[in-house]
Design a protein around this motif. Structure first.
Motif, short mmCIF file in Angstrom:
data_model
loop_
_atom_site.label_atom_id
_atom_site.label_comp_id
_atom_site.label_asym_id
_atom_site.label_seq_id
_atom_site.Cartn_x
_atom_site.Cartn_y
_atom_site.Cartn_z
N ALA A 436 64.72 28.97 9.21
CA ALA A 436 65.34 29.69 8.11
C ALA A 436 64.35 30.69 7.53
O ALA A 436 63.15 30.42 7.44
N LEU A 438 62.36 33.13 4.88
CA LEU A 438 61.85 33.02 3.51
C LEU A 438 62.29 34.29 2.82
O LEU A 438 62.12 35.39 3.36
N ASN A 475 58.61 33.28 9.30
CA ASN A 475 57.16 33.11 9.41
C ASN A 475 56.73 32.62 10.78
O ASN A 475 55.55 32.43 11.03
C1 LIG Z 1 56.82 28.65 7.31
O1 LIG Z 1 57.79 28.39 6.33
C2 LIG Z 1 58.11 27.02 6.17
C3 LIG Z 1 59.19 26.92 5.15
O2 LIG Z 1 60.28 27.68 5.54
C4 LIG Z 1 56.87 26.30 5.71
O3 LIG Z 1 57.17 24.91 5.62
C5 LIG Z 1 55.77 26.50 6.71
O4 LIG Z 1 54.60 25.92 6.25
C6 LIG Z 1 55.53 27.97 6.91
N1 LIG Z 1 54.56 28.14 7.98
C7 LIG Z 1 53.58 29.01 7.89
C8 LIG Z 1 52.69 29.12 9.08
O5 LIG Z 1 53.44 29.71 6.92
#
Ligand SMILES: *[C@@H]1O[C@H](CO)[C@@H](O)[C@H](O)[C@H]1NC(C)=O
Ligand SMILES: *[C@@H]1O[C@H](CO)[C@@H](O)[C@H](O)[C@H]1NC(C)=O
Ligand SMILES: *[C@@H]1O[C@H](CO)[C@@H](O)[C@H](O)[C@H]1NC(C)=O
Ligand SMILES: *[C@@H]1O[C@H](CO)[C@@H](O)[C@H](O)[C@H]1NC(C)=O
Ligand SMILES: *[C@@H]1O[C@H](CO)[C@@H](O)[C@H](O)[C@H]1NC(C)=O
Ligand SMILES: *[C@@H]1O[C@H](CO)[C@@H](O)[C@H](O)[C@H]1NC(C)=O
Ligand SMILES: *[C@@H]1O[C@H](CO)[C@@H](O)[C@H](O)[C@H]1NC(C)=O
Ligand SMILES: *[C@@H]1O[C@H](CO)[C@@H](O)[C@H](O)[C@H]1NC(C)=O
Ligand SMILES: *[C@@H]1O[C@H](CO)[C@@H](O)[C@H](O)[C@H]1NC(C)=O
Ligand SMILES: *[C@@H]1O[C@H](CO)[C@@H](O)[C@H](O)[C@H]1NC(C)=O
Ligand SMILES: *[C@@H]1O[C@H](CO)[C@@H](O)[C@H](O)[C@H]1NC(C)=O
Ligand SMILES: *[C@@H]1O[C@H](CO)[C@@H](O)[C@H](O)[C@H]1NC(C)=O
Length: 744
Positions: A436, A438, A475
């Motif tokens: 999903a 962000l 991400n």
């Molecule tokens: C990517 O986003 C998720 C939430 O959507 C988060 O839990 C996760 O840590 C994020 N990963 C990075 C590498 O930022």
């Protein structure tokens, strides 16, 4: 032929280092049998033919013979008749149809007219071309270490040189190899396996050469060095797998093979024994036997033990090299299991996977590679391993494929053009994304602290108006997408609408007035009303400050209003209190209303009408003399003849400082033969009463007329009005007459 002969002459001349014959002829020349040669002298061409030219020939045995003697007659030897041409200008000689016998020395003697004699010598070598080179051999098949064998080379041509070639290398004489008969015979005393040729004979002389066809020797040997190899080389072979046994041996001619399993000959006669889908019954000791039918010798290999195992397939497991990957990457699955002779089948959800553009099956199907992975390749994937007698299926493996964001969509609820301050607005952002997305939010391209797919704005203020957009970020794929902006307009309801004139009192035609509309709330548009009609711009009427200010130039008495300002925005509107302007004007339409003729003794009344604000001051004149009267009504209780004359009414406005005067003629006639004298006084009173009533009535009429006038109405109406006022008064008088007639 001639050209080559000349080339040879030049060659001979260049190579010549001798001064023999003082250079009249080249030292030597070479030519082939059948060709033509020209002996060219260095004598310059003479204008008169040479007196004497003689050519002689000396052969290799030293015998000299005459060729031609040319002076005043030509004497040609019979051998040369028809074969020669003599050039009398230079003494040069052409000799045709050369034979080997023409090899020898040629001598020329020339005696030019009136000069001493000159002599020249030239050696001519005539060769035969190399041709028809062939080789004979007295045996083509020999046992190794036998011999001798002799190869002979034959060729036509003269002065021949011979050379032998074995393949591409030149054969040289040695203990084993003899070269005899000028090199034309090659004898190999004791042949080895390396003497198989191909042999060729190369023959050459000065300017030509030739090579024979190749001749092969079969050196009979073997069988020896037998070897049996197994592929693949393993301690155990799985039942159902393929095994290849290869037997190699050195043998000429090639050996014939025979295979044995546990000492029993098999039907296979090839050097390679292919065991496809090998079974338990095929295990045992394998040997191969090679037989050379010329040496009549046999050689047998060492035995090779083939061990064949049968094992069930079990524990199929898929190992992907990645389970979390982005779209368009590649993934590789390896399926491992125990068991023999395995086959693999891959399942995607419920259907079997076949190799294609994006799908590769490798390592006998145990490895599946998907390139350019799409979001639809999440699986689950299964690996089914089987052999002829067992099978095993792996657990399912799912991939998580990261993709997006795509198709970002920003919606607002409730959806309306304007929102009232204090209301709640929700923005919702969606995008196709895995994982999903962000979300972040922007107001007028400035990032807000809010995150998440919904932006809730509660109790909004006007300040929160602007362009809202959302951005979705994945991400994993590190890609982002930003929505189209949506406009949020938050409005405060309009209230406290007020109109402020900059002056409240002014004199007609003497100035401008500006009305300023102010209010609280979010303003959008101003509308001005004069009474119930909308005020529109003209040369006298302007709007400024986005219509919030109304300016009227050259104000007239019709511009008094009431003015109101209507302010509206998308959600509400408000209207101001009416503002009336006080405009001083006049006097206009000063008119004396009254009878033109009265009977002496009757009472009468004159009324001075004027339009003026503030009310005009009235001064009455009789026959040019001011009277004491300042009231609008001039009453004469009992008319005398002396009351007949010219009456004037002067009206003066003390603010505008304007004045206007009207005149009126009154005629007094004698008493009429009427028997109702006492009624005359009463009639006069009635007239005065009606006049007062009229004053009130006219005032009302004028007020109404003015009310209905537009601010921007036309002036010429005034004159018309003046007339019509007078007529109205007359009408009233007529009516009163009627009333009088009725009353009396
Ligand atoms: C990517 O986003 C998720 C939430 O959507 C988060 O839990 C996760 O840590 C994020 N990963 C990075 C590498 O930022
Ligand atoms: C001799 O031979 C030459 C060339 O062949 C020719 O030019 C010449 O006329 C001959 N002389 C006589 C006398 O025949
Ligand atoms: C031929 O050569 C082999 C080895 O070089 C030798 O053993 C053999 O005796 C020779 N044979 C003869 C006849 O010379
Ligand atoms: C071939 O000829 C040579 C000499 O001419 C002779 O010595 C030899 O024995 C012959 N060999 C055979 C196989 O005839
Ligand atoms: C043989 O003759 C050819 C021309 O006919 C020439 O090109 C070649 O060099 C000659 N070879 C040898 C070894 O003389
Ligand atoms: C194969 O040969 C080996 C010795 O080389 C022997 O021990 C074994 O018993 C043989 N196997 C069969 C099946 O004949
Ligand atoms: C000997 O073996 C060769 C090759 O294996 C075969 O061509 C030939 O016919 C055989 N000769 C005889 C007589 O069997
Ligand atoms: C997995 O294997 C594929 C195909 O060999 C390769 O392209 C990919 O880079 C590998 N991924 C990882 C994470 O090693
Ligand atoms: C797996 O199946 C889905 C649909 O069932 C298909 O879209 C996808 O291309 C398949 N992937 C492979 C690697 O076969
Ligand atoms: C797998 O093996 C089982 C018995 O172990 C058998 O019943 C089944 O039919 C086999 N499946 C396949 C696809 O061969
Ligand atoms: C955006 O979402 C709304 C409501 O979910 C939907 O009606 C609209 O069609 C969507 N627009 C696009 C471009 O997908
Ligand atoms: C809304 O905001 C205003 C100030 O902006 C505040 O005075 C009012 O109490 C708020 N109303 C609610 C329901 O929060």
């Amino acid at each position: 032929m001639k050209i080559s002969a000349i080339v040879l002459v030049l060659l001979g001349a260049l190579l010549s280092g001798s001064t023999h014959g003082a250079g009249v002829l080249p030292d030597s020349l070479t030519a082939f049998a059948g060709e033509t040669v020209t002996f060219t002298t260095t004598v310059p061409p003479q204008e008169t033919p040479l007196m004497v030219v003689t050519w002689t020939f000396t052969d290799n045995h030293g015998t000299t013979s005459n060729i031609i003697t040319s002076s005043n007659a030509n004497i040609t030897a019979p051998d040369y008749s028809g074969r020669i041409t003599l050039f009398r200008a230079t003494g040069s000689l052409e000799l045709r149809g050369l034979t080997i016998g023409d090899t020898g020395e040629y001598t020329v003697t020339v005696i030019p007219t009136g000069a001493g004699h000159q002599k020249g010598y030239c050696k001519l070598s005539v060769y035969e071309r190399v041709s028809n080179v062939s080789v004979t051999i007295n045996s083509t098949e020999l046992m190794e270490f036998s011999g001798p064998v002799t190869l002979r080379c034959f060729s036509s041509g003269s002065s021949l040189t011979f050379q032998w070639l074995n393949g591409s290398s030149v054969v040289t004489a040695s203990d084993r190899v003899q070269l005899t008969d000028g090199g034309s015979a090659l004898t190999i005393v004791n042949v080895t396996r390396y003497d198989q040729g191909p042999f060729r004979c190369h023959v050459s002389n000065a300017h030509s050469n030739g090579t024979s066809d190749a001749v092969d020797l079969l050196i009979i040997l073997g069988p020896e060095d037998i070897k049996l190899t197994v592929f693949p080389l393993k301690e155990y072979h799985d039942q159902g797998s393929d095994v290849i046994l290869t037997c190699s041996v050195v043998s000429r001619p090639p050996a014939q093979f025979l295979w044995y399993l546990n000492g029993n000959p098999s039907v296979h006669k090839t050097p390679e024994l292919r065991l496809m889908n090998v079974q338990l019954s095929q295990r045992g000791n394998y040997t191969c036997e090679a037989f050379n039918n010329r040496t009549m010798k046999t050689q047998t290999s060492q035995p090779v033990v083939l061990t064949i195992l049968k094992s069930n397939v079990s524990n199929a497991v898929i190992t992907p090299n990645a389970t979390d990957l982005s779209e368009f990457g590649s993934v590789s699955f390896t399926c491992s299991s125990s068991g023999s002779s395995r086959s693999f089948r891959w399942i995607n959800r419920t259907s079997e996977i076949t190799a294609g553009d994006r799908v590769q099956l490798m390592d006998d199907g145990s490895r599946l590679v998907i390139i350019n992975v799409s979001r639809y390749d999440a699986g689950p994937f299964l690996c089914h391993v089987f052999n002829n007698f067992s099978n095993s299926t792996s657990d399912a493996v799912k991939l998580s494929i990261n993709f997006g964001p795509e198709n970002i969509n920003l919606t607002v609820f409730p959806s309306q053009q304007y929102y009232q301050e204090g209301s709640s607005v929700n923005f919702s952002c969606t995008a196709v994304s895995s994982p999903a997305a962000l979300y972040s939010w922007f107001q007028n391209e400035v990032k807000l602290s809010d995150t998440g797919p919904v932006l809730r704005l509660v109790n909004v203020t006007e300040r929160q108006s602007g362009n809202y957009s959302c951005q979705a970020l994945n991400n994993k794929t590190l890609r982002s997408e930003t929505s189209q902006p949506r406009i949020l307009s938050i409005l405060v309801p309009v209230s406290n609408v007020l109109v402020n004139p900059n002056v409240t009192e002014l004199v007609e035609f003497t100035g401008s007035i500006s009305l300023t509309c102010s209010c609280s709330g979010s303003t959008r548009s101003f509308l001005w009303l004069n009474g119930s009609s909308e005020v529109t711009a003209s040369d006298r009427v302007q709007f400024t400050d986005e219509n919030s200010i109304l300016i009227i130039h050259a104000v007239t008495r019709f511009d008094q209003g009431p003015f109101r300002c209507n302010v509206s925005n998308g959600i509400s509107h408000g209207i101001s209190e009416a503002v009336e302007l006080v405009i001083k004007y006049g006097p206009y339409n000063v008119t004396i209303v009254g009878p033109q003729s009265v009977y002496a003794g009757d009472p009468t009344m004159l009324y001075c009408h004027s339009e003026s604000f503030p009310a005009a001051e009235i001064t009455w004149f009789f026959n040019g003399q001011p009277t004491h009267g300042h009231a609008a009504v001039h009453i004469v209780p009992s008319v005398q003849h002396s009351n007949g004359g010219t009456y004037a009414c002067a009206a003066q406005n003390t603010v505008t400082l304007q004045n206007q005067t009207d005149h009126h003629e009154l005629t007094v006639t004698d008493f009429s033969p009427c028997d109702c004298v006492p009624a005359a006084g009463f009639a006069a009173i009635v007239t005065v009463g009606i006049c007062l009533l009229l004053t009130a009535l006219i005032g009302l009429v004028v007020y109404c007329v003015r009310r209905n006038k537009r601010v921007n109405s036309n002036y010429p109406a005034r004159d018309k009005e003046k007339r019509s006022v007078k007529e109205k008064h007359r009408d009233v008088y007529k009516k009163t007459g009627t009333v009088k007639n009725l009353s009396f």
